[in-house]
Design a protein around this motif. Structure first.
Motif, PDB file in Angstrom:
ATOM      1  N   THR A 178       0.901  -1.182  -0.275  1.00 23.78           N
ATOM      2  CA  THR A 178       0.024  -0.196   0.416  1.00 23.78           C
ATOM      3  C   THR A 178       0.687   1.367  -0.074  1.00 23.78           C
ATOM      4  N   GLU A 179       2.057   1.170   0.416  1.00 28.28           N
ATOM      5  CA  GLU A 179       3.136   2.425   0.306  1.00 28.28           C
ATOM      6  C   GLU A 179       4.229   2.708  -0.543  1.00 28.28           C
ATOM      7  N   VAL A 180       4.179   1.521  -1.391  1.00 27.74           N
ATOM      8  CA  VAL A 180       5.050   1.285  -2.325  1.00 27.74           C
ATOM      9  C   VAL A 180       4.486   1.419  -3.583  1.00 27.74           C
ATOM     10  N   ASP A 181       5.718   2.322  -4.692  1.00 32.17           N
ATOM     11  CA  ASP A 181       4.910   2.252  -5.363  1.00 32.17           C
ATOM     12  C   ASP A 181       5.137   2.218  -7.168  1.00 32.17           C
ATOM     13  N   LEU A 182       3.742   1.389  -7.552  1.00 31.67           N
ATOM     14  CA  LEU A 182       4.325  -0.173  -8.529  1.00 31.67           C
ATOM     15  C   LEU A 182       4.357   0.973  -9.968  1.00 31.67           C
ATOM     16  N   THR A 183       3.958   1.710 -10.535  1.00 31.40           N
ATOM     17  CA  THR A 183       4.307   2.924 -11.570  1.00 31.40           C
ATOM     18  C   THR A 183       5.071   1.814 -12.157  1.00 31.40           C
ATOM     19  N   LYS A 184       5.102   1.121 -13.155  1.00 27.49           N
ATOM     20  CA  LYS A 184       5.893   0.925 -14.754  1.00 27.49           C
ATOM     21  C   LYS A 184       6.046  -0.450 -14.185  1.00 27.49           C
ATOM     22  N   VAL A 185       5.930  -0.995 -12.781  1.00 33.02           N
ATOM     23  CA  VAL A 185       6.273  -2.226 -12.291  1.00 33.02           C
ATOM     24  C   VAL A 185       5.987  -3.281 -13.186  1.00 33.02           C
ATOM     25  N   ASP A 186       6.374  -4.578 -14.037  1.00 33.82           N
ATOM     26  CA  ASP A 186       5.767  -5.253 -14.329  1.00 33.82           C
ATOM     27  C   ASP A 186       6.198  -6.595 -13.019  1.00 33.82           C
ATOM     28  N   MET A 187       4.882  -7.428 -12.599  1.00 35.15           N
ATOM     29  CA  MET A 187       4.925  -8.316 -11.881  1.00 35.15           C
ATOM     30  C   MET A 187       3.936  -9.486 -11.602  1.00 35.15           C
ATOM     31  N   HIS A 188       3.655  -9.352 -13.511  1.00 37.48           N
ATOM     32  CA  HIS A 188       2.907 -10.298 -13.125  1.00 37.48           C
ATOM     33  C   HIS A 188       3.391 -11.768 -13.331  1.00 37.48           C
ATOM     34  N   HIS A 189       4.721 -11.756 -13.261  1.00 34.40           N
ATOM     35  CA  HIS A 189       5.789 -13.437 -13.108  1.00 34.40           C
ATOM     36  C   HIS A 189       5.665 -13.606 -11.986  1.00 34.40           C
ATOM     37  N   SER A 190       5.438 -12.136 -10.872  1.00 30.48           N
ATOM     38  CA  SER A 190       5.917 -13.164  -9.186  1.00 30.48           C
ATOM     39  C   SER A 190       5.296 -13.926  -8.299  1.00 30.48           C
ATOM     40  N   LEU A 191       4.964 -14.045  -7.296  1.00 31.90           N
ATOM     41  CA  LEU A 191       4.525 -14.807  -6.519  1.00 31.90           C
ATOM     42  C   LEU A 191       3.956 -14.363  -5.764  1.00 31.90           C
ATOM     43  N   LEU A 192       2.810 -13.885  -5.557  1.00 33.80           N
ATOM     44  CA  LEU A 192       2.062 -13.028  -4.828  1.00 33.80           C
ATOM     45  C   LEU A 192       0.921 -13.481  -3.888  1.00 33.80           C
ATOM     46  N   ARG A 193       0.850 -14.498  -2.902  1.00 36.52           N
ATOM     47  CA  ARG A 193       0.307 -15.230  -2.353  1.00 36.52           C
ATOM     48  C   ARG A 193       0.484 -14.053  -1.102  1.00 36.52           C
ATOM     49  N   GLY A 194      -1.089 -13.733  -0.709  1.00 33.30           N
ATOM     50  CA  GLY A 194      -1.231 -13.149   0.916  1.00 33.30           C
ATOM     51  C   GLY A 194      -1.448 -11.787   0.813  1.00 33.30           C
ATOM     52  N   VAL A 195      -0.499 -11.082  -0.862  1.00 32.05           N
ATOM     53  CA  VAL A 195      -0.255  -9.151  -0.766  1.00 32.05           C
ATOM     54  C   VAL A 195      -0.986  -8.529  -1.018  1.00 32.05           C
ATOM     55  N   ILE A 196      -0.517  -7.439   0.006  1.00 30.77           N
ATOM     56  CA  ILE A 196      -1.883  -6.146   0.513  1.00 30.77           C
ATOM     57  C   ILE A 196      -1.617  -5.153  -0.620  1.00 30.77           C
ATOM     58  N   LEU A 197      -1.924  -5.154  -1.887  1.00 37.69           N
ATOM     59  CA  LEU A 197      -1.983  -4.828  -2.791  1.00 37.69           C
ATOM     60  C   LEU A 197      -2.927  -2.598  -2.627  1.00 37.69           C
ATOM     61  N   PRO A 198      -2.695  -1.995  -3.667  1.00 39.56           N
ATOM     62  CA  PRO A 198      -3.215  -0.694  -3.190  1.00 39.56           C
ATOM     63  C   PRO A 198      -4.012  -0.695  -4.241  1.00 39.56           C
ATOM     64  N   GLU A 199      -4.788   0.165  -3.384  1.00 37.99           N
ATOM     65  CA  GLU A 199      -6.769  -0.223  -4.253  1.00 37.99           C
ATOM     66  C   GLU A 199      -6.589   0.180  -5.792  1.00 37.99           C
ATOM     67  N   ARG A 200      -6.015   0.324  -6.519  1.00 39.95           N
ATOM     68  CA  ARG A 200      -6.150   1.359  -8.029  1.00 39.95           C
ATOM     69  C   ARG A 200      -5.147   0.376  -8.931  1.00 39.95           C
ATOM     70  N   SER A 201      -4.658  -1.085  -8.179  1.00 42.27           N
ATOM     71  CA  SER A 201      -3.841  -1.730  -8.805  1.00 42.27           C
ATOM     72  C   SER A 201      -4.480  -2.096  -9.696  1.00 42.27           C
ATOM     73  N   LEU A 202      -3.444  -2.589 -10.652  1.00 38.85           N
ATOM     74  CA  LEU A 202      -4.268  -3.128 -11.392  1.00 38.85           C
ATOM     75  C   LEU A 202      -4.106  -4.653 -12.122  1.00 38.85           C
ATOM     76  N   ILE A 203      -2.772  -5.358 -10.827  1.00 39.78           N
ATOM     77  CA  ILE A 203      -2.652  -6.264 -11.055  1.00 39.78           C
ATOM     78  C   ILE A 203      -3.229  -7.575 -10.516  1.00 39.78           C
ATOM     79  N   GLU A 204      -3.712  -8.862 -10.823  1.00 42.57           N
ATOM     80  CA  GLU A 204      -4.104  -9.562 -10.615  1.00 42.57           C
ATOM     81  C   GLU A 204      -3.528 -10.478 -10.293  1.00 42.57           C
ATOM     82  N   VAL A 205      -3.491 -11.053  -8.660  1.00 44.57           N
ATOM     83  CA  VAL A 205      -3.008 -11.680  -7.436  1.00 44.57           C
ATOM     84  C   VAL A 205      -4.157 -12.885  -7.423  1.00 44.57           C
ATOM     85  N   SER A 206      -3.103 -14.238  -8.059  1.00 42.76           N
ATOM     86  CA  SER A 206      -3.539 -15.132  -7.792  1.00 42.76           C
ATOM     87  C   SER A 206      -2.957 -16.450  -6.692  1.00 42.76           C
TER      88      SER A 206
END
Length: 206
Positions: A178-206
């Protein structure tokens, strides 16, 4: 001072070697736990396989130093200069690297569990498959760093700069973004279990 003199004095019980000049000195495979090398000049020195557990390296100059497989666990290396240093497979468990410069340092497979990297400059660093689980990285600069396969699970990444960093197969489980700037950061190939993302994030957590 050369390596023989330092080791002789250390074995005699001396621990305080602040501001000593050890430029290009070979200290590989030496057992020097608890040594005080604050503000020492260790630029391009060789310390591979050495035991520096619990040492004081505050503001030490380790530019270009070889620290391959060196044990620096619980050392205080805040404000140290480790630019382009070789820290491959180094033991940096619970090390204090607050405000340290690790610009373009090689930290492949390093153990950084529980390390304090707050405000550290890791721009362009190679952190492939390093273990940073539980580390404290508030305000760290990871721009352009290679984080392929690195373990960042349960780390504090508040206000971290990830611009142009490589996040391929990076483990970011249980991280609060929530306090991390993810602008132009590609995280689609990362492991994102149980993460808390900013409200406007476009990343899909699997």
């Amino acid at each position: 001072m050369d390596a023989d003199e330092l080791f002789k004095r250390y074995c005699a019980g001396e621990r305080n070697f602040t501001q000593v000049s050890l430029h290009l000195v070979n200290l590989s495979e030496m057992c020097l736990p608890g040594i005080n090398l604050a503000q020492a000049d260790l630029a391009n020195a060789t310390l591979s396989h050495s035991n520096l557990r619990g040492s004081n390296l505050i503001e030490a100059n380790l530019t270009g130093a070889s620290l391959w497989r060196t044990d620096l666990s619980k050392a205080n290396s805040s404000w140290a200069n480790l630019k382009v240093a070789n820290l491959i497979r180094a033991n940096l468990n619970q090390v204090d690297l607050h405000k340290a410069s690790l610009l373009k340092a090689d930290l492949r497979l390093a153990d950084l569990r529980g390390a304090d990297l707050s405000g550290a400059n890791l721009s362009g660093a190679d952190l492939r498959y390093a273990n940073l689980s539980g580390a404290f990285l508030v305000g760290a600069n990871l721009s352009g760093a290679n984080l392929t396969g690195a373990n960042f699970s349960k780390t504090d990444l508040s206000y971290v700069n990830f611009s142009k960093a490589i996040l391929f197969k990076t483990d970011l489980s249980y991280v609060d973004f929530t306090e991390v700037d993810l602008t132009k950061v590609d995280m689609h190939h990362s492991l994102l279990r149980g993460v808390i993302l900013p409200e406007r994030s476009l990343i899909e957590v699997s």
